[in-house]
Design a protein around this motif. Structure first.
Motif, mmCIF file in Angstrom:
data_model
loop_
_atom_site.group_PDB
_atom_site.id
_atom_site.type_symbol
_atom_site.label_atom_id
_atom_site.label_comp_id
_atom_site.label_asym_id
_atom_site.label_seq_id
_atom_site.Cartn_x
_atom_site.Cartn_y
_atom_site.Cartn_z
ATOM 1 N N LEU A 17 16.153 -3.820 -6.542
ATOM 2 C CA LEU A 17 15.768 -5.197 -6.827
ATOM 3 C C LEU A 17 15.571 -5.446 -8.326
ATOM 4 O O LEU A 17 15.315 -6.581 -8.734
ATOM 5 C CB LEU A 17 14.492 -5.558 -6.058
ATOM 6 C CG LEU A 17 14.666 -5.667 -4.546
ATOM 7 C CD1 LEU A 17 13.307 -5.747 -3.858
ATOM 8 C CD2 LEU A 17 15.544 -6.856 -4.176
ATOM 9 N N GLY A 18 15.675 -4.394 -9.134
ATOM 10 C CA GLY A 18 15.580 -4.551 -10.578
ATOM 11 C C GLY A 18 14.171 -4.825 -11.071
ATOM 12 O O GLY A 18 13.991 -5.538 -12.064
ATOM 13 N N VAL A 19 13.180 -4.268 -10.379
ATOM 14 C CA VAL A 19 11.787 -4.444 -10.819
ATOM 15 C C VAL A 19 11.216 -3.067 -11.149
ATOM 16 O O VAL A 19 11.741 -2.041 -10.726
ATOM 17 C CB VAL A 19 10.929 -5.153 -9.749
ATOM 18 C CG1 VAL A 19 11.481 -6.554 -9.468
ATOM 19 C CG2 VAL A 19 10.831 -4.367 -8.468
ATOM 20 N N PRO A 20 10.130 -3.037 -11.920
ATOM 21 C CA PRO A 20 9.544 -1.747 -12.279
ATOM 22 C C PRO A 20 9.120 -0.952 -11.044
ATOM 23 O O PRO A 20 8.601 -1.516 -10.081
ATOM 24 C CB PRO A 20 8.317 -2.123 -13.118
ATOM 25 C CG PRO A 20 8.569 -3.514 -13.588
ATOM 26 C CD PRO A 20 9.414 -4.170 -12.529
ATOM 27 N N VAL A 21 9.347 0.342 -11.098
ATOM 28 C CA VAL A 21 8.961 1.235 -10.004
ATOM 29 C C VAL A 21 7.678 1.939 -10.418
ATOM 30 O O VAL A 21 7.660 2.646 -11.430
ATOM 31 C CB VAL A 21 10.070 2.262 -9.697
ATOM 32 C CG1 VAL A 21 9.610 3.269 -8.653
ATOM 33 C CG2 VAL A 21 11.352 1.559 -9.267
ATOM 34 N N PRO A 22 6.591 1.759 -9.664
ATOM 35 C CA PRO A 22 5.340 2.458 -9.989
ATOM 36 C C PRO A 22 5.557 3.973 -9.987
ATOM 37 O O PRO A 22 6.225 4.514 -9.094
ATOM 38 C CB PRO A 22 4.394 2.045 -8.874
ATOM 39 C CG PRO A 22 4.951 0.753 -8.347
ATOM 40 C CD PRO A 22 6.442 0.889 -8.490
ATOM 41 N N ALA A 23 4.991 4.645 -10.969
ATOM 42 C CA ALA A 23 5.121 6.104 -11.063
ATOM 43 C C ALA A 23 4.629 6.781 -9.792
ATOM 44 O O ALA A 23 5.171 7.808 -9.379
ATOM 45 C CB ALA A 23 4.345 6.613 -12.273
ATOM 46 N N GLU A 78 0.867 -1.167 0.000
ATOM 47 C CA GLU A 78 0.000 0.000 0.000
ATOM 48 C C GLU A 78 0.911 1.226 0.000
ATOM 49 O O GLU A 78 1.881 1.285 0.765
ATOM 50 C CB GLU A 78 -0.889 0.007 1.236
ATOM 51 C CG GLU A 78 -1.861 1.163 1.247
ATOM 52 C CD GLU A 78 -2.788 1.149 2.438
ATOM 53 O OE1 GLU A 78 -2.983 2.241 3.011
ATOM 54 O OE2 GLU A 78 -3.308 0.082 2.798
ATOM 55 N N GLN A 79 0.621 2.185 -0.865
ATOM 56 C CA GLN A 79 1.466 3.370 -0.966
ATOM 57 C C GLN A 79 1.515 4.094 0.380
ATOM 58 O O GLN A 79 0.477 4.543 0.887
ATOM 59 C CB GLN A 79 0.955 4.298 -2.056
ATOM 60 C CG GLN A 79 1.875 5.465 -2.296
ATOM 61 C CD GLN A 79 1.452 6.289 -3.484
ATOM 62 O OE1 GLN A 79 0.514 5.953 -4.201
ATOM 63 N NE2 GLN A 79 2.151 7.381 -3.704
ATOM 64 N N LEU A 127 8.897 7.928 2.439
ATOM 65 C CA LEU A 127 8.800 6.468 2.425
ATOM 66 C C LEU A 127 8.451 5.955 1.028
ATOM 67 O O LEU A 127 8.979 4.924 0.604
ATOM 68 C CB LEU A 127 7.781 5.982 3.453
ATOM 69 C CG LEU A 127 8.278 5.994 4.893
ATOM 70 C CD1 LEU A 127 7.116 5.832 5.853
ATOM 71 C CD2 LEU A 127 9.320 4.905 5.107
ATOM 72 N N ASP A 128 7.583 6.663 0.310
ATOM 73 C CA ASP A 128 7.313 6.293 -1.088
ATOM 74 C C ASP A 128 8.632 6.214 -1.854
ATOM 75 O O ASP A 128 8.889 5.251 -2.590
ATOM 76 C CB ASP A 128 6.432 7.338 -1.783
ATOM 77 C CG ASP A 128 4.979 7.331 -1.352
ATOM 78 O OD1 ASP A 128 4.581 6.485 -0.535
ATOM 79 O OD2 ASP A 128 4.248 8.202 -1.874
ATOM 80 N N GLN A 129 9.462 7.232 -1.682
ATOM 81 C CA GLN A 129 10.733 7.296 -2.410
ATOM 82 C C GLN A 129 11.700 6.202 -1.967
ATOM 83 O O GLN A 129 12.435 5.638 -2.786
ATOM 84 C CB GLN A 129 11.337 8.686 -2.261
ATOM 85 C CG GLN A 129 10.477 9.751 -2.911
ATOM 86 C CD GLN A 129 10.817 11.165 -2.477
ATOM 87 O OE1 GLN A 129 11.624 11.384 -1.575
ATOM 88 N NE2 GLN A 129 10.184 12.138 -3.113
ATOM 89 N N GLU A 130 11.690 5.867 -0.684
ATOM 90 C CA GLU A 130 12.553 4.789 -0.184
ATOM 91 C C GLU A 130 12.103 3.436 -0.741
ATOM 92 O O GLU A 130 12.935 2.596 -1.099
ATOM 93 C CB GLU A 130 12.561 4.760 1.344
ATOM 94 C CG GLU A 130 13.200 5.970 1.997
ATOM 95 C CD GLU A 130 14.707 6.057 1.793
ATOM 96 O OE1 GLU A 130 15.342 5.078 1.360
ATOM 97 O OE2 GLU A 130 15.261 7.133 2.084
#
Length: 177
Positions: free
Chosen positions: A167-173, A135-136, A156-159
């Motif tokens: 981890l090399g996975v997509p980062v949600p916008a 959860e964001q 925390l969103d940015q962290e």
């Protein structure tokens, strides 16, 4: 608030689901390496000796290379769910950083409803289709209506974004913004 009064606080939660390009077990291992387990004894020793807060900050920096520790994990619930015929995997986590949480706690201890952050790693029946869920943080912490708490929620969103990038996975916008 007077005794017997009830307050209701509503907010819109945003649950994020990130598709991961690795098998469940591999991603779980990588996540747990990046977010190590909380060392209760090490932190309890600081409390026992009434260490200065700077020692807590130092220990957290040493133990949490990507800002977070795992305070709890459910283990894979698949063996229990398999008894009902379900074959998918799910491990839930409480992931956080009590030194970041303290920066909100000082303004409102109720933030502990949302700290540490709840995350999950899931997969489809065959172990493929791995996903990371969270959860964001900024949405939950903004519900307190305090700019000083909301700012830490955005941090925390940015962290979390930085962890996902590591981890090399997509980062949600929504997290990167």
């Amino acid at each position: 608030m007077a005794a017997g009064q009830i307050a209701e606080h509503r907010y819109e939660a945003r649950r994020l689901e990130v598709q991961v390009d690795r098998p469940f077990a591999e991603f779980r291992r990588q996540y747990e390496e990046a977010v190590p387990a909380y060392d209760r004894d090490a932190f309890a020793a600081l409390v026992a000796r009434q260490a200065p807060w700077s020692d807590v900050l130092d220990l957290m920096r040493q133990r949490a290379p990507h800002s977070f520790l795992i305070y709890w994990n459910s283990g894979d619930v698949q063996p229990m769910m398999r008894l009902a015929g379900d074959a998918g995997h799910c491990v839930e986590y409480l992931m956080g950083n009590h030194t970041i949480a303290e920066r909100m706690f000082r303004h409102d201890p109720t933030i502990m409803l949302y700290a540490p952050l709840r995350t999950a790693i899931t997969s489809d029946d065959d172990g493929t289709g791995t996903r990371f869920h969270i959860e964001q943080p900024s949405h939950a912490f903004a519900s307190f209506g305090r700019d000083d708490v909301t700012r830490v929620g955005v941090e925390l969103d940015q962290e979390v974004a930085a962890l996902l990038d590591h981890l090399g996975v997509p980062v949600p916008a929504a997290l990167a913004g």
